[in-house]
Motif scaffolding. Structure first.
Motif, PDB file in Angstrom:
ATOM      1  N   ASP A  86     -28.590  33.959   5.896  1.00  0.00           N
ATOM      2  CA  ASP A  86     -27.869  33.493   4.520  1.00  0.00           C
ATOM      3  C   ASP A  86     -26.379  32.717   5.209  1.00  0.00           C
ATOM      4  OD1 ASP A  86     -27.576  33.018   1.897  1.00  0.00           O
ATOM      5  OD2 ASP A  86     -25.874  34.467   1.851  1.00  0.00           O
ATOM      6  N   LYS A 114     -25.441  28.542   5.011  1.00  0.00           N
ATOM      7  CA  LYS A 114     -24.192  28.007   4.401  1.00  0.00           C
ATOM      8  C   LYS A 114     -23.427  27.104   5.633  1.00  0.00           C
ATOM      9  CE  LYS A 114     -22.476  32.208   3.001  1.00  0.00           C
ATOM     10  NZ  LYS A 114     -21.483  33.261   2.658  1.00  0.00           N
ATOM     11  N   ARG A 145     -26.345  23.754   6.087  1.00  0.00           N
ATOM     12  CA  ARG A 145     -26.833  22.975   4.865  1.00  0.00           C
ATOM     13  C   ARG A 145     -26.296  21.527   5.046  1.00  0.00           C
ATOM     14  NH1 ARG A 145     -27.008  26.117   0.482  1.00  0.00           N
ATOM     15  NH2 ARG A 145     -29.329  26.519   0.716  1.00  0.00           N
ATOM     16  N   ARG A 171     -24.092  36.865  -3.742  1.00  0.00           N
ATOM     17  CA  ARG A 171     -24.622  35.561  -3.829  1.00  0.00           C
ATOM     18  C   ARG A 171     -25.161  35.130  -2.508  1.00  0.00           C
ATOM     19  NH1 ARG A 171     -24.910  30.331  -4.385  1.00  0.00           N
ATOM     20  NH2 ARG A 171     -23.586  28.717  -4.458  1.00  0.00           N
ATOM     21  N   TRP A 172     -26.476  34.549  -2.743  1.00  0.00           N
ATOM     22  CA  TRP A 172     -27.278  34.102  -1.575  1.00  0.00           C
ATOM     23  C   TRP A 172     -27.038  32.519  -1.356  1.00  0.00           C
ATOM     24  CZ3 TRP A 172     -29.417  37.462   1.891  1.00  0.00           C
ATOM     25  CH2 TRP A 172     -29.216  38.985   1.460  1.00  0.00           C
ATOM     26  N   SER A 173     -26.999  31.800  -0.371  1.00  0.00           N
ATOM     27  CA  SER A 173     -26.899  30.635  -0.004  1.00  0.00           C
ATOM     28  C   SER A 173     -28.392  29.992   0.033  1.00  0.00           C
ATOM     29  CB  SER A 173     -26.208  30.286   0.829  1.00  0.00           C
ATOM     30  OG  SER A 173     -24.626  30.472   0.532  1.00  0.00           O
TER      31      SER A 173
END
Length: 177
Positions: A84, A88, A91, A118-120
């Motif tokens: 994860d 971030k 991306r 929260r997960w990216s």
């Protein structure tokens, strides 16, 4: 043997024999992984947690880390937050991380995901085992680095913490090609 029973048996075998760090690791490409490097990733459709259908072909033009994992797998639980964080960072370089859970029960997956606010990365659920049927991961987790054309370039079988740096370096290398 019916399909449902075969999938349950396959998941149990992965749980018993494959959810481990021994013998896997950075570049720990197992025999199954070695056979897949250089081949096109099969078109597999899974469902995002939001209910959206996701096909691996949808990622053409991007470098993808496809991670096959399950909430009952200790190394998977250790790996996913690292992936994860990687998602971030990468991306912006055209690299996507797709983590596909093979948990049969969605509730188990959802419970694990509560460990982070929260997960990216993109998280999908494959309770029918299409990913496991088509890719036959040797251990849990198994990660596949797929180039922009949809070809598997690297397979990481199992997970040890040092693998995260190797996986990230390989993703960046593939993205630069």
């Amino acid at each position: 043997m019916d399909q449902g029973r075969a999938r349950t048996l396959a998941a149990a075998l992965l749980a018993l024999a494959g959810c481990a760090t021994a013998g896997g690791g950075a570049g720990g490409v197992g025999e199954g992984g070695r056979d897949q490097v250089g081949t096109p990733v099969p078109e597999i459709r899974v469902e995002s947690l939001g209910g959206k259908a996701i096909g691996l072909g949808d990622y053409r033009g991007k470098v993808v880390l496809l991670d096959v994992w399950a909430s009952w797998c200790g190394p998977c639980k250790q790996e996913l937050p690292m992936l994860d964080d990687m998602a971030k960072r990468l991306r912006g370089d055209g690299i996507e991380v797709l983590a596909v859970s093979i948990d049969q029960e969605r509730a188990n997956l959802v419970q694990f995901l509560k460990t982070r606010p929260r997960w990216s990365l993109t998280i999908a659920h494959d309770p029918k085992g299409a990913i496991a049927d088509r890719l036959a991961p040797e251990k849990m987790p198994t990660s596949y680095i797929i180039d922009r054309a949809g070809t598997i370039r690297y397979v990481n079988v199992g997970f040890e913490p040092a693998d995260a740096a190797v996986i990230e370096r390989r993703l960046v290398d593939v993205a630069r090609r």
